[in-house]
Design a protein around this motif. Structure first.
Motif, mmCIF file in Angstrom:
data_model
loop_
_atom_site.group_PDB
_atom_site.id
_atom_site.type_symbol
_atom_site.label_atom_id
_atom_site.label_comp_id
_atom_site.label_asym_id
_atom_site.label_seq_id
_atom_site.Cartn_x
_atom_site.Cartn_y
_atom_site.Cartn_z
ATOM 1 N N SER A 254 0.708 -1.257 0.173
ATOM 2 C CA SER A 254 0.115 -0.113 -0.052
ATOM 3 C C SER A 254 0.923 1.370 -0.070
ATOM 4 O O SER A 254 0.831 2.298 -0.825
ATOM 5 C CB SER A 254 -0.986 0.032 1.342
ATOM 6 N N ARG B 105 1.045 4.232 -3.102
ATOM 7 C CA ARG B 105 0.822 5.563 -2.804
ATOM 8 C C ARG B 105 2.229 6.414 -3.338
ATOM 9 O O ARG B 105 2.133 7.415 -3.923
ATOM 10 C CB ARG B 105 0.827 5.800 -1.341
ATOM 11 N N GLN C 20 2.025 6.704 -6.862
ATOM 12 C CA GLN C 20 0.804 7.575 -7.247
ATOM 13 C C GLN C 20 1.773 8.947 -7.155
ATOM 14 O O GLN C 20 1.503 9.575 -8.213
ATOM 15 C CB GLN C 20 -0.192 7.541 -6.270
ATOM 16 N N LYS D 166 -4.751 4.449 -8.734
ATOM 17 C CA LYS D 166 -6.028 4.711 -7.822
ATOM 18 C C LYS D 166 -6.686 3.390 -7.236
ATOM 19 O O LYS D 166 -6.996 3.508 -6.244
ATOM 20 C CB LYS D 166 -6.853 5.963 -8.359
ATOM 21 N N SER D 167 -6.926 2.744 -8.316
ATOM 22 C CA SER D 167 -7.577 1.413 -8.218
ATOM 23 C C SER D 167 -6.864 0.502 -7.229
ATOM 24 O O SER D 167 -7.501 -0.117 -6.234
ATOM 25 C CB SER D 167 -7.948 0.793 -9.387
ATOM 26 N N ASN E 292 -6.781 1.888 -3.694
ATOM 27 C CA ASN E 292 -8.080 1.648 -2.965
ATOM 28 C C ASN E 292 -8.302 0.303 -2.665
ATOM 29 O O ASN E 292 -8.831 -0.030 -1.470
ATOM 30 C CB ASN E 292 -9.245 2.048 -3.948
ATOM 31 N N THR F 67 -5.838 -0.272 0.599
ATOM 32 C CA THR F 67 -6.365 0.390 1.844
ATOM 33 C C THR F 67 -7.728 -0.655 2.174
ATOM 34 O O THR F 67 -7.423 -0.665 3.415
ATOM 35 C CB THR F 67 -6.874 1.595 1.375
ATOM 36 N N SER F 68 -8.323 -1.108 1.414
ATOM 37 C CA SER F 68 -9.488 -1.850 2.000
ATOM 38 C C SER F 68 -9.034 -3.158 2.536
ATOM 39 O O SER F 68 -9.482 -3.543 3.518
ATOM 40 C CB SER F 68 -10.501 -2.182 0.749
#
Length: 124
Positions: free
Chosen positions: A68, A72, A75, A99-100, A103, A106-107
């Motif tokens: 994760s 980032r 990104q 971005k996907s 996400n 993070t989930s």
């Protein structure tokens, strides 16, 4: 590649996109940021692979958290390349994919953390 895990599959295909972008950067004489991008963008999938081979939930969570963080960072490098205009590239596909991935990761991390917390409460 076996289609058994969406984040594993997405991170692998994203790594291929990052390699493609790295080549574009090199052709346009951008060597510094592109190396950072290549390292972080390809390490996402490597950390996911390690997480999936983990021996414990703690190991899994640790490696997914690293993935994760790498996502980032990737990104950030994509945004920096885009905003600085050092390189001309189709930024939309890279931004959409990262971005996907951010996400999803993070989930995953939040879900595992919540499950661990719930287990600690139920089994003090």
């Amino acid at each position: 590649m076996q289609k058994d895990n969406i984040i594993k599959e997405k991170s692998f295909h994203f790594a291929l996109l990052i390699i493609e972008l790295y080549k574009i950067c090199k052709l346009q004489n951008e060597f510094i940021l592109s190396k950072q991008l290549l390292r972080s963008g390809t390490s996402i999938g490597a950390n996911i692979q390690e997480a999936l081979a983990g021996f414990s939930e703690k190991d899994f969570l640790h490696k997914m958290s690293i993935a994760s963080k790498e996502a980032r960072e990737t990104q950030y490098w994509i945004d920096l390349l885009s905003e600085s205009q050092l390189v001309k590239f189709d930024e939309a596909k890279y931004k959409t994919e990262i971005k996907s991935i951010v996400n999803i990761l993070t989930s995953i991390v939040k879900t595992v953390q919540e499950r661990k917390k719930k287990n600690r409460i139920q089994n003090p």
